[in-house]
Design a protein around this motif. Sequence first.
Motif, PDB file in Angstrom:
ATOM      1  N   LEU A 287       7.374   5.851 -55.187  1.00  0.00           N
ATOM      2  CA  LEU A 287       6.798   4.530 -54.970  1.00  0.00           C
ATOM      3  C   LEU A 287       7.011   4.032 -53.541  1.00  0.00           C
ATOM      4  CD1 LEU A 287       5.323   2.157 -56.225  1.00  0.00           C
ATOM      5  CD2 LEU A 287       7.530   1.247 -56.984  1.00  0.00           C
ATOM      6  N   ILE A 288       8.253   4.056 -53.075  1.00  0.00           N
ATOM      7  CA  ILE A 288       8.543   3.543 -51.732  1.00  0.00           C
ATOM      8  C   ILE A 288       7.866   4.376 -50.651  1.00  0.00           C
ATOM      9  CG2 ILE A 288      10.396   3.151 -50.067  1.00  0.00           C
ATOM     10  CD1 ILE A 288      12.156   2.190 -52.296  1.00  0.00           C
ATOM     11  N   PRO A 289       7.918   5.738 -50.702  1.00  0.00           N
ATOM     12  CA  PRO A 289       7.180   6.494 -49.672  1.00  0.00           C
ATOM     13  C   PRO A 289       5.681   6.217 -49.665  1.00  0.00           C
ATOM     14  CG  PRO A 289       8.782   7.914 -50.743  1.00  0.00           C
ATOM     15  CD  PRO A 289       8.758   6.638 -51.518  1.00  0.00           C
ATOM     16  N   THR A 290       5.101   6.003 -50.857  1.00  0.00           N
ATOM     17  CA  THR A 290       3.670   5.695 -50.898  1.00  0.00           C
ATOM     18  C   THR A 290       3.367   4.355 -50.244  1.00  0.00           C
ATOM     19  OG1 THR A 290       3.467   6.976 -52.945  1.00  0.00           O
ATOM     20  CG2 THR A 290       1.697   5.433 -52.418  1.00  0.00           C
ATOM     21  N   LEU A 291       4.198   3.361 -50.536  1.00  0.00           N
ATOM     22  CA  LEU A 291       4.005   2.057 -49.918  1.00  0.00           C
ATOM     23  C   LEU A 291       4.252   2.107 -48.424  1.00  0.00           C
ATOM     24  CD1 LEU A 291       5.679  -0.264 -52.590  1.00  0.00           C
ATOM     25  CD2 LEU A 291       3.243   0.133 -52.224  1.00  0.00           C
ATOM     26  N   GLN A 292       5.263   2.865 -48.020  1.00  0.00           N
ATOM     27  CA  GLN A 292       5.543   2.974 -46.592  1.00  0.00           C
ATOM     28  C   GLN A 292       4.422   3.662 -45.848  1.00  0.00           C
ATOM     29  OE1 GLN A 292       9.350   4.925 -46.348  1.00  0.00           O
ATOM     30  NE2 GLN A 292      10.499   3.011 -46.531  1.00  0.00           N
ATOM     31  N   ALA A 293       3.829   4.682 -46.478  1.00  0.00           N
ATOM     32  CA  ALA A 293       2.731   5.384 -45.806  1.00  0.00           C
ATOM     33  C   ALA A 293       1.533   4.465 -45.582  1.00  0.00           C
ATOM     34  CB  ALA A 293       2.314   6.599 -46.632  1.00  0.00           C
ATOM     35  N   GLY A 294       1.270   3.580 -46.530  1.00  0.00           N
ATOM     36  CA  GLY A 294       0.145   2.678 -46.373  1.00  0.00           C
ATOM     37  C   GLY A 294       0.436   1.483 -45.487  1.00  0.00           C
ATOM     38  N   LEU A 295       1.689   1.025 -45.506  1.00  0.00           N
ATOM     39  CA  LEU A 295       2.046  -0.174 -44.754  1.00  0.00           C
ATOM     40  C   LEU A 295       2.816   0.132 -43.486  1.00  0.00           C
ATOM     41  CD1 LEU A 295       3.225  -2.425 -47.734  1.00  0.00           C
ATOM     42  CD2 LEU A 295       0.966  -2.343 -46.686  1.00  0.00           C
ATOM     43  N   ARG A 296       3.005   1.421 -43.140  1.00  0.00           N
ATOM     44  CA  ARG A 296       3.836   1.758 -41.996  1.00  0.00           C
ATOM     45  C   ARG A 296       3.338   1.139 -40.695  1.00  0.00           C
ATOM     46  NH1 ARG A 296       3.843   6.918 -42.318  1.00  0.00           N
ATOM     47  NH2 ARG A 296       5.885   7.168 -43.299  1.00  0.00           N
ATOM     48  N   PRO A 297       2.042   1.221 -40.337  1.00  0.00           N
ATOM     49  CA  PRO A 297       1.627   0.601 -39.069  1.00  0.00           C
ATOM     50  C   PRO A 297       1.921  -0.892 -39.007  1.00  0.00           C
ATOM     51  CG  PRO A 297      -0.062   2.100 -39.882  1.00  0.00           C
ATOM     52  CD  PRO A 297       0.921   1.945 -40.989  1.00  0.00           C
ATOM     53  N   MET A 298       1.665  -1.587 -40.091  1.00  0.00           N
ATOM     54  CA  MET A 298       1.910  -3.023 -40.082  1.00  0.00           C
ATOM     55  C   MET A 298       3.406  -3.332 -40.039  1.00  0.00           C
ATOM     56  SD  MET A 298       0.520  -5.873 -42.783  1.00  0.00           S
ATOM     57  CE  MET A 298       1.235  -4.982 -44.172  1.00  0.00           C
ATOM     58  N   MET A 299       4.224  -2.563 -40.794  1.00  0.00           N
ATOM     59  CA  MET A 299       5.662  -2.788 -40.793  1.00  0.00           C
ATOM     60  C   MET A 299       6.261  -2.468 -39.436  1.00  0.00           C
ATOM     61  SD  MET A 299       6.598  -1.207 -44.547  1.00  0.00           S
ATOM     62  CE  MET A 299       8.353  -1.388 -44.256  1.00  0.00           C
ATOM     63  N   ASN A 300       5.819  -1.380 -38.805  1.00  0.00           N
ATOM     64  CA  ASN A 300       6.331  -1.051 -37.474  1.00  0.00           C
ATOM     65  C   ASN A 300       5.966  -2.125 -36.465  1.00  0.00           C
ATOM     66  OD1 ASN A 300       7.387   1.288 -38.513  1.00  0.00           O
ATOM     67  ND2 ASN A 300       5.838   2.635 -37.635  1.00  0.00           N
ATOM     68  N   ALA A 301       4.755  -2.664 -36.588  1.00  0.00           N
ATOM     69  CA  ALA A 301       4.352  -3.733 -35.671  1.00  0.00           C
ATOM     70  C   ALA A 301       5.218  -4.969 -35.865  1.00  0.00           C
ATOM     71  CB  ALA A 301       2.877  -4.061 -35.881  1.00  0.00           C
ATOM     72  N   TRP A 302       5.505  -5.314 -37.113  1.00  0.00           N
ATOM     73  CA  TRP A 302       6.374  -6.469 -37.366  1.00  0.00           C
ATOM     74  C   TRP A 302       7.772  -6.241 -36.826  1.00  0.00           C
ATOM     75  CZ3 TRP A 302       4.828  -7.639 -43.151  1.00  0.00           C
ATOM     76  CH2 TRP A 302       3.555  -8.207 -43.161  1.00  0.00           C
ATOM     77  N   ARG A 303       8.312  -5.048 -37.042  1.00  0.00           N
ATOM     78  CA  ARG A 303       9.658  -4.756 -36.548  1.00  0.00           C
ATOM     79  C   ARG A 303       9.704  -4.805 -35.035  1.00  0.00           C
ATOM     80  NH1 ARG A 303      11.184   0.838 -38.700  1.00  0.00           N
ATOM     81  NH2 ARG A 303      13.083   0.394 -37.528  1.00  0.00           N
ATOM     82  N   PHE A 304       8.681  -4.248 -34.390  1.00  0.00           N
ATOM     83  CA  PHE A 304       8.648  -4.254 -32.929  1.00  0.00           C
ATOM     84  C   PHE A 304       8.553  -5.683 -32.395  1.00  0.00           C
ATOM     85  CE2 PHE A 304       6.420  -3.928 -28.843  1.00  0.00           C
ATOM     86  CZ  PHE A 304       7.282  -3.052 -28.175  1.00  0.00           C
TER      87      PHE A 304
END
Length: 465
Positions: A287-304
């Motif tokens: 579940l978490i890897p699937t969500l991370q794969a779809g939301l990774r660009p947005m999450m990385n942008a927020w973290r940055f």
Amino acid sequence: MATLDYVDVPSYATRLRSDQANHDLRPAPKVVTSLPRPDHSPVRNTSGSPTTQPMSPSKAGSNLTSMLLSSALQLPANVPAAPRAQGTKKGSSNLLSTRDPLSIPITTTNFRRFVAKSGPIFWLQDRVEEIILWKRSWKYTVVWMAAYGFLCYFPRLIFLLPHAVILGVMLVWHPALRKGESLDALPPRVIQPVPQTQSSEGSADWLANIQAIQNLMGAVSDALDLAVKFVPYLTYSSPYSGAILSLVLATFVLMIPVVNMLPMRTTCLVLGLLPFFITHPFTQDTLIPTLQAGLRPMMNAWRFRALRVVDDDNLEDKHWRAELRVVELWENERWAPGSASGSEESSRSEGSWTKANLKPGERKAWTRGQDGWSGVSDDGSGEVSSNLTFSLGPGWFFVETEDWRPDLEGTWVGPGGADESGWVYTNDAWLDPRPNPLEEWKSSGGMTRRRRWTRRIYYSPPPAV
């Protein structure tokens, strides 16, 4: 970055950028800065660098405790016996932390006692982790979840927990249950030997306690380091403290009627069982890897952007009034199959990511250009050691309040971006960039990756003569 130093420019003037090439014949000054430190970066270290080899029990002598204390404790001369007692009123009751005076012999004795007797503490810690993280059979975790749910709907049973704990311990150590016999088959008045609760110094259990203490100290230090980052926002050492106070007060008032409407038993049940669902293998592996794969660009942008907000908060007034630009640096690594360094991550992948795996003649470990061929050496022209020499234009300086930051978005590589640590993976020829390595690259025995680091510089013109 040429500057017009033959005229007096007012301080309130806006500096215009020139589209023409720089024809300034004066050499740019050399600015030395430290290299990015991946192990101190705000992201997880995935460099795969070799870790310190564990100590072998056969090589550990009985003086291990003395070695640890002598290397860790460096007390100054004339140290007071009671550092916290200075300035306190006489006759006040001593606390547990000030019961005994500061003394190396007492510290050594108590440390030896704690190491020998701390086994049950870490045994209980391991059992709790096994249940919460589903390390044992799923039946154990489900039973504990059911017991917690039962207590949530019958909270008065909490008062019976001491009796349940004592009964559980006595039943576990009951001779009939341990030997698989019935109570009638046992001879009368059988006295069982007291179980050993103290490990002998130098034994395997004693060394295991030392290892557990070592890891616990590291975990506590990491947790405190994480908490210290938020202290300035709560102690009015940041300009955002006023906004945080207003937000907390507003949400506190709004939460008062919401709390009264929440069913207490159901809320406790959901909050208590939520960690079990988060740590379930299906959640962690699927579940978490699937969500991370779809939301990774947005999450990385927020973290940055969050890291950039922290850096902006630390800027001084001279930085805000000056022009800011960004310099960049690339970190390059290669994956080598079958050269695991012993860590859990490397053992799973049967290989390791290190800079030492780079082939002779290819790009260096640190490069200034995206192409990977403009490497930097010890003197500033090739491979890098511990420092890096940049040629900045006159009046340009590195921002002193911040360090190198990894580019978590990976926008320089195009669509797809980077992984959660900023790495962009490529094949053996440094082509076909992707946010995750392909299995066919691993089977072919060649994978590479690179990461972009950035640091800001600001323009501070020399004072007019």
